[in-house]
Design a protein around this motif. Structure first.
Motif, PDB file in Angstrom:
ATOM      1  N   LEU A 147       0.826  -1.211   0.000  1.00  0.00           N
ATOM      2  CA  LEU A 147       0.000   0.000   0.000  1.00  0.00           C
ATOM      3  C   LEU A 147       0.857   1.255   0.000  1.00  0.00           C
ATOM      4  N   LYS A 148       1.948   1.239   0.788  1.00  0.00           N
ATOM      5  CA  LYS A 148       2.857   2.393   0.765  1.00  0.00           C
ATOM      6  C   LYS A 148       3.467   2.576  -0.619  1.00  0.00           C
ATOM      7  N   LEU A 149       3.866   1.448  -1.241  1.00  0.00           N
ATOM      8  CA  LEU A 149       4.441   1.541  -2.584  1.00  0.00           C
ATOM      9  C   LEU A 149       3.429   2.106  -3.576  1.00  0.00           C
ATOM     10  N   ARG A 150       2.171   1.684  -3.442  1.00  0.00           N
ATOM     11  CA  ARG A 150       1.148   2.226  -4.337  1.00  0.00           C
ATOM     12  C   ARG A 150       0.906   3.701  -4.086  1.00  0.00           C
ATOM     13  N   ALA A 151       0.966   4.093  -2.803  1.00  0.00           N
ATOM     14  CA  ALA A 151       0.814   5.523  -2.514  1.00  0.00           C
ATOM     15  C   ALA A 151       1.951   6.327  -3.126  1.00  0.00           C
ATOM     16  N   VAL A 152       3.183   5.781  -3.024  1.00  0.00           N
ATOM     17  CA  VAL A 152       4.330   6.480  -3.636  1.00  0.00           C
ATOM     18  C   VAL A 152       4.167   6.548  -5.144  1.00  0.00           C
ATOM     19  N   GLN A 153       3.708   5.408  -5.736  1.00  0.00           N
ATOM     20  CA  GLN A 153       3.496   5.422  -7.192  1.00  0.00           C
ATOM     21  C   GLN A 153       2.409   6.422  -7.584  1.00  0.00           C
ATOM     22  N   ALA A 154       1.342   6.489  -6.764  1.00  0.00           N
ATOM     23  CA  ALA A 154       0.285   7.472  -7.062  1.00  0.00           C
ATOM     24  C   ALA A 154       0.815   8.896  -6.971  1.00  0.00           C
ATOM     25  N   GLU A 155       1.665   9.167  -5.952  1.00  0.00           N
ATOM     26  CA  GLU A 155       2.256  10.507  -5.848  1.00  0.00           C
ATOM     27  C   GLU A 155       3.160  10.793  -7.042  1.00  0.00           C
ATOM     28  N   GLU A 156       3.947   9.778  -7.463  1.00  0.00           N
ATOM     29  CA  GLU A 156       4.808   9.976  -8.636  1.00  0.00           C
ATOM     30  C   GLU A 156       3.961  10.257  -9.882  1.00  0.00           C
ATOM     31  N   ARG A 157       2.878   9.494 -10.038  1.00  0.00           N
ATOM     32  CA  ARG A 157       2.004   9.758 -11.178  1.00  0.00           C
ATOM     33  C   ARG A 157       1.389  11.141 -11.109  1.00  0.00           C
ATOM     34  N   LEU A 158       1.064  11.576  -9.880  1.00  0.00           N
ATOM     35  CA  LEU A 158       0.538  12.931  -9.707  1.00  0.00           C
ATOM     36  C   LEU A 158       1.558  13.977 -10.133  1.00  0.00           C
ATOM     37  N   GLU A 159       2.829  13.770  -9.715  1.00  0.00           N
ATOM     38  CA  GLU A 159       3.876  14.706 -10.132  1.00  0.00           C
ATOM     39  C   GLU A 159       4.049  14.709 -11.643  1.00  0.00           C
ATOM     40  N   VAL A 160       4.006  13.484 -12.241  1.00  0.00           N
ATOM     41  CA  VAL A 160       4.152  13.402 -13.701  1.00  0.00           C
ATOM     42  C   VAL A 160       3.005  14.131 -14.391  1.00  0.00           C
ATOM     43  N   GLU A 161       1.754  13.938 -13.859  1.00  0.00           N
ATOM     44  CA  GLU A 161       0.613  14.634 -14.440  1.00  0.00           C
ATOM     45  C   GLU A 161       0.742  16.140 -14.294  1.00  0.00           C
ATOM     46  N   LYS A 162       1.263  16.588 -13.118  1.00  0.00           N
ATOM     47  CA  LYS A 162       1.472  18.029 -12.938  1.00  0.00           C
ATOM     48  C   LYS A 162       2.443  18.570 -13.980  1.00  0.00           C
ATOM     49  N   ARG A 163       3.601  17.854 -14.129  1.00  0.00           N
ATOM     50  CA  ARG A 163       4.588  18.319 -15.119  1.00  0.00           C
ATOM     51  C   ARG A 163       4.014  18.290 -16.535  1.00  0.00           C
ATOM     52  N   ARG A 164       3.250  17.218 -16.841  1.00  0.00           N
ATOM     53  CA  ARG A 164       2.660  17.134 -18.181  1.00  0.00           C
ATOM     54  C   ARG A 164       1.646  18.249 -18.419  1.00  0.00           C
ATOM     55  N   PHE A 165       0.865  18.560 -17.356  1.00  0.00           N
ATOM     56  CA  PHE A 165      -0.099  19.656 -17.463  1.00  0.00           C
ATOM     57  C   PHE A 165       0.598  20.985 -17.711  1.00  0.00           C
ATOM     58  N   LYS A 166       1.685  21.253 -16.924  1.00  0.00           N
ATOM     59  CA  LYS A 166       2.438  22.493 -17.127  1.00  0.00           C
ATOM     60  C   LYS A 166       3.049  22.548 -18.526  1.00  0.00           C
ATOM     61  N   GLN A 167       3.613  21.392 -18.974  1.00  0.00           N
ATOM     62  CA  GLN A 167       4.226  21.357 -20.305  1.00  0.00           C
ATOM     63  C   GLN A 167       3.196  21.609 -21.393  1.00  0.00           C
ATOM     64  N   SER A 168       1.966  21.008 -21.227  1.00  0.00           N
ATOM     65  CA  SER A 168       0.930  21.237 -22.234  1.00  0.00           C
ATOM     66  C   SER A 168       0.500  22.697 -22.272  1.00  0.00           C
ATOM     67  N   LEU A 169       0.395  23.310 -21.082  1.00  0.00           N
ATOM     68  CA  LEU A 169       0.052  24.735 -21.040  1.00  0.00           C
ATOM     69  C   LEU A 169       1.120  25.580 -21.719  1.00  0.00           C
ATOM     70  N   GLU A 170       2.401  25.250 -21.411  1.00  0.00           N
ATOM     71  CA  GLU A 170       3.484  26.002 -22.055  1.00  0.00           C
ATOM     72  C   GLU A 170       3.470  25.807 -23.571  1.00  0.00           C
ATOM     73  N   ASP A 171       3.188  24.557 -24.015  1.00  0.00           N
ATOM     74  CA  ASP A 171       3.149  24.306 -25.466  1.00  0.00           C
ATOM     75  C   ASP A 171       2.016  25.087 -26.125  1.00  0.00           C
ATOM     76  N   VAL A 172       0.841  25.079 -25.475  1.00  0.00           N
ATOM     77  CA  VAL A 172      -0.288  25.823 -26.044  1.00  0.00           C
ATOM     78  C   VAL A 172       0.011  27.311 -26.115  1.00  0.00           C
ATOM     79  N   GLU A 173       0.629  27.830 -25.026  1.00  0.00           N
ATOM     80  CA  GLU A 173       0.957  29.264 -25.014  1.00  0.00           C
ATOM     81  C   GLU A 173       1.988  29.599 -26.083  1.00  0.00           C
TER      82      GLU A 173
END
Length: 722
Positions: free
Chosen positions: A456-482
């Motif tokens: 469960l801890k490993l899954r929580a860490v993986q979920a946090e990592e996926r959250l960070e990846v989604e954040k970076r991808r969201f920022k990158q998509s915004l920068e690309d659109v701009e």
């Protein structure tokens, strides 16, 4: 906003009262006019008291006047001697959405630091449209603060700086001109009686070449002279927005003054009617580009909002997963406590059995003592029998018989006690084995619990990592659109400027040709009619060819759109297959992790396919734009080749207008297609988010299956023994 050199005007963190003054003012922006004015007065008084100075009565009196109410949108403090503390308090209250659209600070005798504090607060203001600073004797620091204000503020449309002698300080005025050149929102500027010389006029001319918003500039009663007038006249050729320029009282020659006034009032008088039409077309194109940029900005804002909603949904799913993990940990802890209680009960049973065993051993020892005492009695009886006489033989035989019976009885009792002892020992061995088995089961449960918590801890860490990846991808998509929007705007502006320059050159050439052709017009009328017919036929052919190519391009784009819909259907079919695979994976608990990994790989492949489709869309749009530009170049080349006669010029002008209208319609169609593709992209992203939610649900199902598996393990039969 760049930090200021004075701490009180930097932030609203100087003291608790300062924070309560400015920050609470910004939070309470939606108030009625009277309440907003009262709140503004209170905030001003609090900030002055926090700075160790009493609020000025004149300022409070002006703030109580009806004309200073926020509902009328005007803060009038003209002819008031403002102290440094008052300037600092106003500088803290003006950032953000202050309740004033006009600020009048004329003839206030502001010091250099006071001007700096006030203008520092106005740099981030978003509501003030009109600013009056006349008669304040601004110097180097004031000019630098004004340059910074013009560079950062995006709301001020009118700025009055009359009677300030800004031209005396060359360095400060140069900084002010740099800010004016970087500004793209100011429309009216009053610089009367500022002692600006020809060097300052040169700085202003350089700023006006870069400025693209100023419409009115008042430079009366300065010292510009001949050189400054020429510099300003030369800058008007590259400035496209200035409509009014006042230069009276500057020792500028009358011819330059008339030329400047003529060019500023009506710059199209020096060109022909064709140039006027061209300027009108340029204005319409600029308005269209502005509307398109607004549409694109709205689209970008909608994308940002959708991304923010997706991010919030992802955070909600992560919170729900964390709650489920906590709930499962609590359930496992309760299960462990139950197992511990069962183990304690087994220990108590073992202790009771040990006590019974000790009691049986004590009873066995007593029986052995009885046997020993009976043996002694038997030997005594034998001795008595040997010593007694024969007349007691019968009695002795009877006693022997009784002793034998008693001995047999005692032997039977001893054998029964030994058998009972063996049974008890066997029971003790069985209980010890059961205790060992229960201890092993408890150890296995603890080990499973540690494994599940680690997983469960490993899954929580993986979920946090996926959250960070989604954040970076969201920022990158915004920068690309701009960046894409900025590139499109730059390309449109460059294309418009290039077309404008080419049209000006063509107009000049056509004007020269017109003068030559008017002399030859009487000689070539007959030939002109035949050539005109040929030109009309060629024009019809070119139009038909352009229509055919446009239809082919539209069919090609429709085919690509169909292929994209097919790929979307295939992706949906793949998603259905994945759902079936997940259903089978729920029945097979041993293969859940492998199925989850495979689904993740398939999702990544779908994301890569989506990215490739988006790249193909961008390349196709670029190809269409390049083809359109090439067609426009070919048509313009044909137009230059057909230059010769006045009727041909008129026909080509009509052709150019028709082609431009067709081009605009084609661009509108392409923009509609781009919007459709963007809508499909948003649908893809929504589908991906839905797949991610299904993945989170599958993870929760997997966790529930693991918990059910743990509850259905051999530990389950322990609950009835409890």
């Amino acid at each position: 906003m760049a930090p200021s050199r004075r701490a009180p005007a930097r932030k609203c963190a100087g003291s608790a009262a300062g924070r309560a003054g400015s920050c609470s003012w910004r939070r309470r922006r939606v108030l009625p006019p009277a309440a907003a004015m009262e709140e503004f007065r209170r905030a001003y008084a609090r900030l002055c008291e926090a700075g160790g100075a009493a609020p000025q009565e004149a300022v409070l009196r002006r703030l109580r006047e009806p004309g200073a109410a926020p509902g009328r949108g005007r803060l009038d403090l003209a002819a008031q001697s403002l102290s440094l503390e008052t300037c600092g308090a106003l500088g803290r209250l003006l950032p953000g959405a202050a309740p004033f659209a006009e600020v009048a600070l004329g003839d206030c005798g502001l010091s250099e630091e006071g001007v700096k504090l006030l203008l520092h607060g106005l740099c981030s203001n978003t509501t003030v449209k009109f600013l009056d600073l006349k008669g304040n004797n601004l110097r180097i620091i004031g000019a630098e603060a004004l340059g910074k204000l013009l560079r950062q503020n995006k709301s001020i449309r009118s700025l009055i700086l009359e009677w300030n002698s800004l031209g005396l300080w060359e360095e400060g005025f140069s900084f002010f001109c740099q800010g004016l050149g970087a500004n793209s929102f100011l429309q009216r500027l009053d610089l009367r009686n500022n002692q600006i010389n020809h060097q300052g006029a040169g700085e202003l001319a350089m700023a006006l070449k870069r400025n693209a918003s100023l419409q009115e500039l008042d430079l009366r009663w300065n010292n510009i002279g001949l050189l400054g007038g020429r510099a300003l006249l030369n800058c008007l050729h590259s400035n496209k927005t200035l409509k009014r320029l006042e230069l009276a009282g500057n020792n500028v020659p009358s011819d330059i003054l008339k030329a400047v006034e003529t060019y500023a009032c009506c710059p199209a008088l020096s060109a022909s009617e064709q140039a006027l039409d061209h300027n009108q077309d340029r204005q319409t194109i600029l308005s269209e580009t502005r509307s398109r940029t607004q549409v694109l900005s709205k689209e970008v804002l909608s994308l940002k909002n959708e991304k923010a909603k997706q991010f919030l949904d992802l955070m909600d799913t992560i919170d729900r997963q964390k709650e489920e993990i906590a709930r499962s940990s609590r359930m496992s802890a309760a299960r462990v406590s139950q197992l511990q209680e069962a183990l304690d009960e087994q220990h108590s049973i073992m202790n009771s059995l040990k006590a019974k065993l000790q009691m049986t051993e004590a009873a066995l020892a007593l029986s052995e003592q009885k046997v020993h005492s009976l043996g002694e009695l038997l030997s005594a009886m034998k001795q008595e029998q040997t010593s007694m006489a024969e007349h007691h033989l019968k009695e002795l035989q009877q006693q022997k018989q009784e002793g034998a019976d008693r001995e047999g009885k005692l032997f039977r009792e001893l054998s029964a006690a030994s058998e009972k002892n063996l049974l008890l020992r066997n029971q003790v061995d069985e209980l010890e084995k059961k205790c060992k088995v229960q201890q092993d089961q408890l150890f296995q449960v603890k080990q499973d619990l540690t494994n599940t918590t680690a997983e469960l801890k490993l899954r929580a860490v993986q979920a946090e990592e996926r959250l960070e990846v989604e954040k970076r991808r969201f920022k990158q998509s915004l920068e690309d659109v701009e960046s894409l929007r900025l590139k499109e705007v730059d390309c449109m502006t460059q294309h418009i400027e290039a077309s404008e320059r080419s049209m000006q050159e063509r107009i000049q050439r056509l004007e020269a040709v017109r003068i030559a052709l008017e002399e030859e017009l009487s000689q070539v009328k007959a030939a002109a009619l035949s050539e005109r017919g040929q030109a009309e036929e060629e024009l019809i052919k070119v139009r038909n060819q352009a229509r055919l190519e446009e239809q082919q391009r539209l069919e090609h784009l429709e085919e690509k759109l169909r292929l994209m819909t097919e790929s979307r259907d295939e992706a949906q079919n793949c998603c259905l297959k994945q759902k079936q695979v997940v259903g089978e994976a729920q029945a097979k608990a041993s293969q859940l992790s492998l199925h989850v990994d495979r689904l993740r790989r398939q999702i990544e492949e779908l994301q890569q396919d989506l990215n490739s489709k988006e790249q193909e869309k961008v390349t196709e749009v670029n190809k269409v734009k390049v083809e359109l530009q090439e067609q426009i170049g070919h048509l313009q080349a044909e137009r230059t080749a057909q230059e010769g006669l006045k009727e041909k010029i008129a026909a080509l002008e009509r052709q150019l207008k028709a082609l431009s209208s067709n081009h605009r319609e084609a661009l509108l169609d392409k923009e509609g297609e781009i919007s459709m593709l963007l809508e499909k992209l948003r649908m893809k992203e929504a589908e991906i988010s839905r797949i991610r939610e299904e993945e989170a649900q599958r993870a929760s199902f997997l966790q529930n299956a693991i918990m059910a598996y743990v509850q259905g393990s051999p530990l389950g039969p322990l609950s009835p023994r409890k």
